[in-house]
Enzyme design. Structure first.
Site, mmCIF file in Angstrom:
data_model
loop_
_atom_site.group_PDB
_atom_site.id
_atom_site.type_symbol
_atom_site.label_atom_id
_atom_site.label_comp_id
_atom_site.label_asym_id
_atom_site.label_seq_id
_atom_site.Cartn_x
_atom_site.Cartn_y
_atom_site.Cartn_z
ATOM 1 N N ILE A 66 43.569 40.222 51.283
ATOM 2 C CA ILE A 66 42.287 39.578 52.274
ATOM 3 C C ILE A 66 42.691 39.781 53.634
ATOM 4 O O ILE A 66 43.767 39.403 54.055
ATOM 5 C CB ILE A 66 41.911 38.199 51.658
ATOM 6 N N GLY A 121 45.281 39.824 47.486
ATOM 7 C CA GLY A 121 43.787 39.907 46.896
ATOM 8 C C GLY A 121 43.607 41.335 46.348
ATOM 9 O O GLY A 121 42.923 41.565 45.442
ATOM 10 N N ASP A 124 44.264 41.032 42.723
ATOM 11 C CA ASP A 124 43.019 40.523 42.035
ATOM 12 C C ASP A 124 42.195 41.614 41.762
ATOM 13 O O ASP A 124 41.538 41.784 40.707
ATOM 14 C CB ASP A 124 42.156 39.696 42.999
ATOM 15 N N GLU A 144 49.883 35.162 47.571
ATOM 16 C CA GLU A 144 49.087 33.904 47.872
ATOM 17 C C GLU A 144 50.225 32.685 48.174
ATOM 18 O O GLU A 144 49.881 31.850 48.853
ATOM 19 C CB GLU A 144 48.137 33.631 46.751
ATOM 20 N N ASP A 152 43.104 32.901 43.684
ATOM 21 C CA ASP A 152 41.825 32.349 43.195
ATOM 22 C C ASP A 152 40.767 33.399 43.120
ATOM 23 O O ASP A 152 39.381 32.890 42.740
ATOM 24 C CB ASP A 152 41.309 31.093 43.921
#
Length: 270
Positions: A66, A121, A124, A144, A152
């Site tokens: 991110i 991210g 993810d 993270e 998340d």
């Protein structure tokens, strides 16, 4: 297909190549990324010509995760009231989750090709894909934890089903980096390649093999696999019986059987 700011999208030979296209920013996931990926996978879902998706990153790295500028912009929206802050943050997190749910929910197989950094991210994202391939020197990390938060957007929910609970916990608690070879040993990636050129060739070869199969059969297989993540065996057997009661009437079954008996390559309609 439209012009995208964070992606390059091409369709050739039934394969949609979706490339994160911010190499100057290490393919960091900015606001455009999160909105455009939903639009792209909606187009993929609606386009019968697409039979398989290859997801990659332009330049030296797949993605650094991110974009910190996006996190800063979210932080700027927070005020003095904890309740309202929590509502704002929860809404943003669910919005980001929906972007990767669009990948996971795609009815066509999605293959990730990873080189260089695959951090935060980006883990993810690849966790939402069907299969993952990498260069031997790729670097994977659930970062993270190092910025003081729990992942998340899907890693902690999807990764245990890919590499197992214990290894997921180790990587999530420590944030340590693993290379492509260790990722393969853990089952995070199916196969590793010496360099980016070999990676692209290898992934496209797998994609072509899938694209040559009956799209009805491929998408049905993916749906059954995905359904079984959250259901019991007897539920899955009941579901596939109902599914195939319809799908076995497809012309693809006759085409495949005729091709097999005549030792020819079948040609399936979109």
């Amino acid at each position: 297909m439209s012009d995208y700011k964070a992606f390059r999208v091409e369709l050739a030979d039934k394969i949609a190549h979706v490339e994160i296209n911010r190499p100057e920013k290490i393919n960091a996931m900015n606001a455009d990324f999160w909105s455009e990926i939903v639009d792209i996978f909606r187009w993929i879902e609606d386009n019968d010509e697409v039979r398989v998706v290859v997801l990659s990153g332009a330049g030296k790295h797949f993605s650094s995760g991110i974009d910190l500028m996006l996190l800063a912009s979210v932080g700027s929206q927070l005020g003095p009231d904890a309740g309202r802050n929590a509502r704002t943050l929860r809404r943003k997190i669910l919005e980001l989750q929906a972007s990767f749910n669009a990948v996971d929910n795609c009815s066509k197989p999605v293959i990730a090709a990873v080189q260089g950094y695959c951090l935060g991210g980006a883990i993810d994202l690849i966790s939402a894909c069907d299969m993952r391939y990498a260069t031997v020197d790729a670097q994977f990390s659930i970062k993270e934890i190092d910025i003081g938060m729990a992942a998340d957007v899907g890693t902690l929910q999807r990764l245990p089903r890919i590499i197992g609970d214990g290894m997921m916990r180790e990587l999530a608690y420590t944030g340590r980096t693993i290379d492509g070879e260790e990722a393969q040993r853990l089952g995070l990636v199916n196969r590793t390649f010496a360099d980016v050129a070999a990676l692209r060739d290898g992934v496209l070869d797998v994609a072509r093999q899938i694209a040559a199969k009956s799209p009805i059969a491929v998408q049905g297989t993916k749906e059954m696999i995905r359904y079984m993540r959250d259901h019991r065996v007897d539920d899955g057997l009941e579901y596939v019986a109902t599914w195939n009661a319809a799908m076995l009437q497809s012309a693809d079954l006759r085409v495949a059987m005729a091709a097999h008996m005549s030792k020819q390559m079948p040609e399936f309609a979109d």
